[in-house]
Design a protein around this motif. Sequence first.
Motif, PDB file in Angstrom:
ATOM      1  N   MET A  27     -19.667  -2.518   7.765  1.00  0.00           N
ATOM      2  CA  MET A  27     -20.634  -2.456   8.984  1.00  0.00           C
ATOM      3  C   MET A  27     -21.822  -2.149   8.143  1.00  0.00           C
ATOM      4  O   MET A  27     -22.952  -2.893   8.584  1.00  0.00           O
ATOM      5  N   LEU A  28     -21.733  -0.894   7.606  1.00  0.00           N
ATOM      6  CA  LEU A  28     -23.051  -0.533   7.052  1.00  0.00           C
ATOM      7  C   LEU A  28     -23.846  -1.155   6.198  1.00  0.00           C
ATOM      8  O   LEU A  28     -25.249  -1.622   6.250  1.00  0.00           O
ATOM      9  N   ALA A  29     -23.193  -1.938   5.376  1.00  0.00           N
ATOM     10  CA  ALA A  29     -23.683  -2.959   4.182  1.00  0.00           C
ATOM     11  C   ALA A  29     -24.062  -4.333   4.977  1.00  0.00           C
ATOM     12  O   ALA A  29     -25.243  -4.720   4.714  1.00  0.00           O
ATOM     13  N   GLU A  30     -23.296  -4.905   6.032  1.00  0.00           N
ATOM     14  CA  GLU A  30     -23.781  -5.928   6.625  1.00  0.00           C
ATOM     15  C   GLU A  30     -25.118  -5.790   7.539  1.00  0.00           C
ATOM     16  O   GLU A  30     -26.051  -6.538   7.506  1.00  0.00           O
ATOM     17  N   LEU A  31     -25.196  -4.500   8.021  1.00  0.00           N
ATOM     18  CA  LEU A  31     -26.614  -4.259   8.715  1.00  0.00           C
ATOM     19  C   LEU A  31     -27.918  -3.898   7.966  1.00  0.00           C
ATOM     20  O   LEU A  31     -28.815  -4.003   8.394  1.00  0.00           O
ATOM     21  N   ALA A  57     -20.061  -0.494  -6.242  1.00  0.00           N
ATOM     22  CA  ALA A  57     -19.558  -1.832  -6.584  1.00  0.00           C
ATOM     23  C   ALA A  57     -18.986  -2.783  -5.652  1.00  0.00           C
ATOM     24  O   ALA A  57     -19.497  -3.758  -5.490  1.00  0.00           O
ATOM     25  N   ARG A  58     -18.344  -2.158  -4.742  1.00  0.00           N
ATOM     26  CA  ARG A  58     -17.677  -3.006  -3.502  1.00  0.00           C
ATOM     27  C   ARG A  58     -18.774  -3.393  -2.480  1.00  0.00           C
ATOM     28  O   ARG A  58     -18.658  -4.448  -1.872  1.00  0.00           O
ATOM     29  N   HIS A  59     -19.631  -2.602  -2.021  1.00  0.00           N
ATOM     30  CA  HIS A  59     -20.380  -2.614  -1.137  1.00  0.00           C
ATOM     31  C   HIS A  59     -21.808  -2.415  -1.188  1.00  0.00           C
ATOM     32  O   HIS A  59     -22.635  -2.737  -0.171  1.00  0.00           O
ATOM     33  N   GLY A  60     -22.394  -2.008  -2.224  1.00  0.00           N
ATOM     34  CA  GLY A  60     -23.640  -1.938  -2.508  1.00  0.00           C
ATOM     35  C   GLY A  60     -24.316  -0.809  -1.956  1.00  0.00           C
ATOM     36  O   GLY A  60     -25.406  -0.556  -1.767  1.00  0.00           O
ATOM     37  N   LEU A  61     -23.443   0.338  -1.384  1.00  0.00           N
ATOM     38  CA  LEU A  61     -24.078   1.477  -0.682  1.00  0.00           C
ATOM     39  C   LEU A  61     -23.745   2.728  -1.692  1.00  0.00           C
ATOM     40  O   LEU A  61     -22.913   3.004  -2.478  1.00  0.00           O
ATOM     41  N   VAL A 238     -19.965   1.289  18.059  1.00  0.00           N
ATOM     42  CA  VAL A 238     -20.664   1.940  17.128  1.00  0.00           C
ATOM     43  C   VAL A 238     -21.686   0.821  16.313  1.00  0.00           C
ATOM     44  O   VAL A 238     -22.892   1.210  16.068  1.00  0.00           O
ATOM     45  N   TYR A 239     -21.370  -0.452  16.295  1.00  0.00           N
ATOM     46  CA  TYR A 239     -22.187  -1.481  15.368  1.00  0.00           C
ATOM     47  C   TYR A 239     -23.668  -1.795  16.061  1.00  0.00           C
ATOM     48  O   TYR A 239     -24.370  -1.653  15.291  1.00  0.00           O
ATOM     49  N   PRO A 240     -23.633  -2.067  17.312  1.00  0.00           N
ATOM     50  CA  PRO A 240     -25.067  -2.244  17.885  1.00  0.00           C
ATOM     51  C   PRO A 240     -26.027  -1.004  17.865  1.00  0.00           C
ATOM     52  O   PRO A 240     -27.181  -0.900  17.838  1.00  0.00           O
ATOM     53  N   LYS A 241     -25.113   0.219  18.130  1.00  0.00           N
ATOM     54  CA  LYS A 241     -26.052   1.554  18.083  1.00  0.00           C
ATOM     55  C   LYS A 241     -26.362   1.871  16.625  1.00  0.00           C
ATOM     56  O   LYS A 241     -27.651   2.251  16.368  1.00  0.00           O
ATOM     57  N   LEU A 242     -25.617   1.461  15.414  1.00  0.00           N
ATOM     58  CA  LEU A 242     -26.077   1.462  14.055  1.00  0.00           C
ATOM     59  C   LEU A 242     -27.208   0.567  13.925  1.00  0.00           C
ATOM     60  O   LEU A 242     -27.996   1.040  13.220  1.00  0.00           O
ATOM     61  N   ASP A 243     -27.140  -0.652  14.368  1.00  0.00           N
ATOM     62  CA  ASP A 243     -28.008  -1.660  14.180  1.00  0.00           C
ATOM     63  C   ASP A 243     -29.537  -1.093  14.826  1.00  0.00           C
ATOM     64  O   ASP A 243     -30.692  -1.141  14.098  1.00  0.00           O
TER      65      ASP A 243
END
Length: 269
Positions: A27-31, A57-61, A238-243
């Motif tokens: 989720m964090l990487a996508e956002l 390496a997996r998520h760029g985070l 949580v996704y729209p709140k993170l966004d």
Amino acid sequence: MSHSVHALDSFFYTSMGVYAFESQCEMLAELGYDGITVSAWGGQPLTDLSLLPSVKARHGLDVTGLYAVLHEGRNDALIRRIIESVDGVELIELAVQTSVNGEAAILRNIEAVLRIAERRDLRIALYPHLRHVTQTTSEVVRLCEYFDHPRLGASFNGYHWYASQEGRLAERLAAMRPWLMQVVLSGSALSPLGWGGVATMEPVDRGELDNFAVIAALDRIGYTGSLGILGWDYCGDVYPKLDRCLATIRAIDRRLQAHPGWADFGAGL
């Protein structure tokens, strides 16, 4: 100033349960977040800490920190084992919640953790937390000054500064400046319905706490590090709140760059 932005894994604790760590990272990487801080409550991580070295390496985070809570006289050895063994993170944010044996024992524990940090090339940031032994920024700065150690610093948590009603933001941040390693932000309103009967924890665009003013004050002291988002209101998807939180921080950064004069709050801070 444009800051990196990370989220604390507490964002993913909901009334329905806790999202899997892989889902948190996806989720964090996508956002478009830059990192994540993971937690070890009382020394018991909900996340498998062996996963941390592969997050970049997996998520760029970035794994921007490991948050650990020390209960002196109860979980001292467990906290030290975690700090001794964890890989994939170089900053440990350490809150001291309780003590059985008093300040001298807390100082011995911090000293022991610093010896580990020296061996393992880690940094330790003491974390001010409402209703903990390390409750205010003033108490954390006092400990940093006492040890005066290059591996020891402080985190600033906007929620806990606001909820403790410590006030004097510019003065408190100026005192923290030599030690400041990490920042965490949250929306909040003083309310008996909030955490601990003191203040709510909300997304950064909600509540009474003016995060534009807080970020402006951080910029004024030259803080260039990442801004963490606390989360933890247990409400809804949580996704729209993170966004929304990420968009809010990015917008504040742009506004401060375009209108630096708007950050002049005079004596009010």
